[in-house]
Design a protein around this motif. Structure first.
Motif, PDB file in Angstrom:
ATOM      1  N   THR A  51       0.853  -1.188   0.000  1.00 38.80           N
ATOM      2  CA  THR A  51       0.000   0.000   0.000  1.00 38.80           C
ATOM      3  C   THR A  51       0.890   1.239   0.000  1.00 38.80           C
ATOM      4  OG1 THR A  51      -0.065   0.192   2.406  1.00 38.80           O
ATOM      5  CG2 THR A  51      -1.756  -1.224   1.355  1.00 38.80           C
ATOM      6  N   ASP A  52       0.316   2.377  -0.328  1.00 40.92           N
ATOM      7  CA  ASP A  52       1.076   3.632  -0.278  1.00 40.92           C
ATOM      8  C   ASP A  52       1.601   3.887   1.130  1.00 40.92           C
ATOM      9  OD1 ASP A  52       0.700   4.045  -2.982  1.00 40.92           O
ATOM     10  OD2 ASP A  52      -0.963   5.453  -2.728  1.00 40.92           O
ATOM     11  N   ALA A  53       0.802   3.548   2.136  1.00 36.78           N
ATOM     12  CA  ALA A  53       1.224   3.749   3.530  1.00 36.78           C
ATOM     13  C   ALA A  53       2.419   2.855   3.869  1.00 36.78           C
ATOM     14  CB  ALA A  53       0.064   3.470   4.482  1.00 36.78           C
ATOM     15  N   GLN A  54       2.408   1.605   3.397  1.00 36.40           N
ATOM     16  CA  GLN A  54       3.534   0.702   3.639  1.00 36.40           C
ATOM     17  C   GLN A  54       4.791   1.203   2.933  1.00 36.40           C
ATOM     18  OE1 GLN A  54       1.443  -2.826   2.265  1.00 36.40           O
ATOM     19  NE2 GLN A  54       1.518  -3.713   4.332  1.00 36.40           N
ATOM     20  N   LYS A  55       4.630   1.682   1.714  1.00 33.53           N
ATOM     21  CA  LYS A  55       5.776   2.236   0.982  1.00 33.53           C
ATOM     22  C   LYS A  55       6.342   3.444   1.708  1.00 33.53           C
ATOM     23  CE  LYS A  55       4.368   0.608  -3.594  1.00 33.53           C
ATOM     24  NZ  LYS A  55       3.990   0.994  -4.955  1.00 33.53           N
ATOM     25  N   ALA A  56       5.460   4.326   2.199  1.00 36.12           N
ATOM     26  CA  ALA A  56       5.904   5.510   2.935  1.00 36.12           C
ATOM     27  C   ALA A  56       6.661   5.107   4.199  1.00 36.12           C
ATOM     28  CB  ALA A  56       4.706   6.395   3.279  1.00 36.12           C
ATOM     29  N   THR A  57       6.209   4.057   4.875  1.00 32.65           N
ATOM     30  CA  THR A  57       6.884   3.569   6.080  1.00 32.65           C
ATOM     31  C   THR A  57       8.280   3.055   5.744  1.00 32.65           C
ATOM     32  OG1 THR A  57       4.794   3.018   7.144  1.00 32.65           O
ATOM     33  CG2 THR A  57       6.752   1.875   7.964  1.00 32.65           C
ATOM     34  N   LEU A  58       8.404   2.324   4.652  1.00 36.20           N
ATOM     35  CA  LEU A  58       9.709   1.811   4.239  1.00 36.20           C
ATOM     36  C   LEU A  58      10.665   2.948   3.893  1.00 36.20           C
ATOM     37  CD1 LEU A  58       8.645  -1.285   2.108  1.00 36.20           C
ATOM     38  CD2 LEU A  58       9.994  -1.320   4.221  1.00 36.20           C
ATOM     39  N   VAL A  59      10.188   3.939   3.145  1.00 35.74           N
ATOM     40  CA  VAL A  59      11.044   5.068   2.785  1.00 35.74           C
ATOM     41  C   VAL A  59      11.436   5.839   4.044  1.00 35.74           C
ATOM     42  CG1 VAL A  59      11.174   7.250   1.510  1.00 35.74           C
ATOM     43  CG2 VAL A  59      10.189   5.231   0.419  1.00 35.74           C
ATOM     44  N   ALA A  60      10.498   6.041   4.954  1.00 39.33           N
ATOM     45  CA  ALA A  60      10.779   6.763   6.196  1.00 39.33           C
ATOM     46  C   ALA A  60      11.822   6.033   7.050  1.00 39.33           C
ATOM     47  CB  ALA A  60       9.492   6.971   6.989  1.00 39.33           C
ATOM     48  N   SER A  61      11.947   4.715   6.879  1.00 38.06           N
ATOM     49  CA  SER A  61      12.920   3.951   7.665  1.00 38.06           C
ATOM     50  C   SER A  61      14.353   4.144   7.173  1.00 38.06           C
ATOM     51  CB  SER A  61      12.563   2.457   7.634  1.00 38.06           C
ATOM     52  OG  SER A  61      12.855   1.885   6.372  1.00 38.06           O
ATOM     53  N   LEU A  62      14.513   4.737   6.000  1.00 35.09           N
ATOM     54  CA  LEU A  62      15.847   4.993   5.464  1.00 35.09           C
ATOM     55  C   LEU A  62      16.482   6.185   6.183  1.00 35.09           C
ATOM     56  CD1 LEU A  62      15.019   4.648   1.655  1.00 35.09           C
ATOM     57  CD2 LEU A  62      16.464   3.095   3.001  1.00 35.09           C
ATOM     58  N   PRO A  63      17.810   6.233   6.267  1.00 33.87           N
ATOM     59  CA  PRO A  63      18.457   7.409   6.861  1.00 33.87           C
ATOM     60  C   PRO A  63      18.342   8.614   5.927  1.00 33.87           C
ATOM     61  CG  PRO A  63      20.104   5.926   5.957  1.00 33.87           C
ATOM     62  CD  PRO A  63      18.774   5.226   5.823  1.00 33.87           C
ATOM     63  N   ALA A  64      18.468   9.809   6.491  1.00 37.94           N
ATOM     64  CA  ALA A  64      18.482  11.029   5.683  1.00 37.94           C
ATOM     65  C   ALA A  64      19.715  10.995   4.783  1.00 37.94           C
ATOM     66  CB  ALA A  64      18.507  12.252   6.592  1.00 37.94           C
ATOM     67  N   PRO A  65      19.650  11.457   3.595  1.00 37.89           N
ATOM     68  CA  PRO A  65      18.549  12.113   2.891  1.00 37.89           C
ATOM     69  C   PRO A  65      17.667  11.136   2.107  1.00 37.89           C
ATOM     70  CG  PRO A  65      20.489  12.259   1.528  1.00 37.89           C
ATOM     71  CD  PRO A  65      20.891  11.524   2.798  1.00 37.89           C
ATOM     72  N   ASN A  67      15.441   9.135   3.009  1.00 38.98           N
ATOM     73  CA  ASN A  67      14.049   9.096   3.465  1.00 38.98           C
ATOM     74  C   ASN A  67      13.188  10.183   2.832  1.00 38.98           C
ATOM     75  OD1 ASN A  67      15.147  11.231   4.865  1.00 38.98           O
ATOM     76  ND2 ASN A  67      14.539  10.513   6.882  1.00 38.98           N
ATOM     77  N   THR A  68      13.788  10.993   1.977  1.00 40.08           N
ATOM     78  CA  THR A  68      13.051  12.028   1.237  1.00 40.08           C
ATOM     79  C   THR A  68      12.835  11.638  -0.223  1.00 40.08           C
ATOM     80  OG1 THR A  68      15.048  13.226   0.569  1.00 40.08           O
ATOM     81  CG2 THR A  68      14.068  13.825   2.707  1.00 40.08           C
ATOM     82  N   GLY A  69      13.197  10.424  -0.578  1.00 39.35           N
ATOM     83  CA  GLY A  69      13.155   9.994  -1.978  1.00 39.35           C
ATOM     84  C   GLY A  69      11.764   9.983  -2.578  1.00 39.35           C
ATOM     85  N   ASP A  70      11.719  10.289  -3.857  1.00 40.41           N
ATOM     86  CA  ASP A  70      10.495  10.285  -4.660  1.00 40.41           C
ATOM     87  C   ASP A  70      10.419   8.935  -5.382  1.00 40.41           C
ATOM     88  OD1 ASP A  70       8.624  10.518  -6.752  1.00 40.41           O
ATOM     89  OD2 ASP A  70       9.222  12.562  -7.257  1.00 40.41           O
ATOM     90  N   ARG A 158      19.700   9.433  -7.498  1.00 35.21           N
ATOM     91  CA  ARG A 158      20.168   8.282  -6.713  1.00 35.21           C
ATOM     92  C   ARG A 158      19.333   8.124  -5.447  1.00 35.21           C
ATOM     93  NH1 ARG A 158      25.094  10.653  -7.812  1.00 35.21           N
ATOM     94  NH2 ARG A 158      25.518  11.036  -5.597  1.00 35.21           N
ATOM     95  N   ILE A 159      19.003   9.226  -4.794  1.00 37.65           N
ATOM     96  CA  ILE A 159      18.147   9.183  -3.605  1.00 37.65           C
ATOM     97  C   ILE A 159      16.798   8.564  -3.969  1.00 37.65           C
ATOM     98  CG2 ILE A 159      16.808  10.657  -2.019  1.00 37.65           C
ATOM     99  CD1 ILE A 159      19.327  12.529  -1.999  1.00 37.65           C
ATOM    100  N   ASP A 160      16.261   8.977  -5.097  1.00 34.20           N
ATOM    101  CA  ASP A 160      14.961   8.472  -5.539  1.00 34.20           C
ATOM    102  C   ASP A 160      15.020   6.993  -5.908  1.00 34.20           C
ATOM    103  OD1 ASP A 160      14.106  11.074  -5.133  1.00 34.20           O
ATOM    104  OD2 ASP A 160      13.979  11.568  -7.276  1.00 34.20           O
ATOM    105  N   VAL A 161      16.089   6.554  -6.562  1.00 35.76           N
ATOM    106  CA  VAL A 161      16.238   5.135  -6.904  1.00 35.76           C
ATOM    107  C   VAL A 161      16.325   4.303  -5.628  1.00 35.76           C
ATOM    108  CG1 VAL A 161      17.846   3.408  -7.862  1.00 35.76           C
ATOM    109  CG2 VAL A 161      17.236   5.425  -9.201  1.00 35.76           C
ATOM    110  N   ILE A 162      17.038   4.784  -4.644  1.00 36.66           N
ATOM    111  CA  ILE A 162      17.178   4.046  -3.385  1.00 36.66           C
ATOM    112  C   ILE A 162      15.825   3.934  -2.686  1.00 36.66           C
ATOM    113  CG2 ILE A 162      18.212   4.167  -1.071  1.00 36.66           C
ATOM    114  CD1 ILE A 162      20.759   5.284  -2.641  1.00 36.66           C
TER     115      ILE A 162
END
Length: 174
Positions: A51-65, A67-70, A158-162
């Motif tokens: 789900t979009d919420a699950q994807k957002a949670t996974l991205v948020a779990s990444l370290p900065a920067p 966790n700002t990926g598109d 690269r941030i977005d690919v990650i």
């Protein structure tokens, strides 16, 4: 007038055609993958769409920067990588290894893939900063790598690919 039998037949034919897409013919190995004498395994189960919420949670779990990926842009940038890599659980190794579960995996450890000597000696665990360094310039990171890709030069791409990879190669967050 509806014809349920015709609709069912069309659905089954479409499903069969889609199942056959992307598989090498005749069981031949592709790219740097070596042919195996082991019997073929059953196809992997259909991937579960997060789900979009699950994807957002996974991205948020990444370290900065990271966790700002598109994710949408990461998917576009990653499109060129799909000619050599799969990202689904149980997916085949191609010219490059399957990337499912890459976060937290030791370098040169994907079963059934033949790595270069340089990659075998790398000795890292893949995380966002290591993946960033790798996709920026693989040849600079590993001398003698078999990966011919020149890299993704734009830091934001690269941030977005990650971020995209995190959502496509990880199980749903608990």
């Amino acid at each position: 007038m509806r014809r349920p039998g015709l609709l069912l037949a069309a659905t089954l034919i479409t499903a069969a055609a889609l199942t056959a897409c992307g598989k090498p013919q005749g069981g031949q190995a592709t790219g740097s993958e070596e042919a195996s004498s082991e019997p073929a395994t059953a196809p992997a189960a259909a991937p579960v769409e997060l789900t979009d919420a699950q994807k957002a949670t996974l991205v948020a779990s990444l370290p900065a920067p990271y966790n700002t990926g598109d994710i949408a842009n990461g998917k576009k940038v990653f499109a060129v990588c799909k000619s050599c890599h799969t990202v689904v659980q149980g997916g085949a190794n191609m010219t490059g290894p399957n990337l499912w579960g890459v976060f937290g995996r030791a370098s040169a450890s994907e079963a059934g893939f033949t790595y270069s000597d340089g990659m075998k000696k790398l000795g890292i665990t893949w995380d966002a900063p290591q993946i960033d360094k790798w996709i920026e310039n693989p040849k600079a990171m590993v001398d003698g790598t078999k990966m011919s890709f020149v890299g993704v030069k734009a830091p934001k791409d690269r941030i977005d690919v990650i971020a995209y990879l995190k959502t496509e190669t990880s199980a749903a967050p608990q």
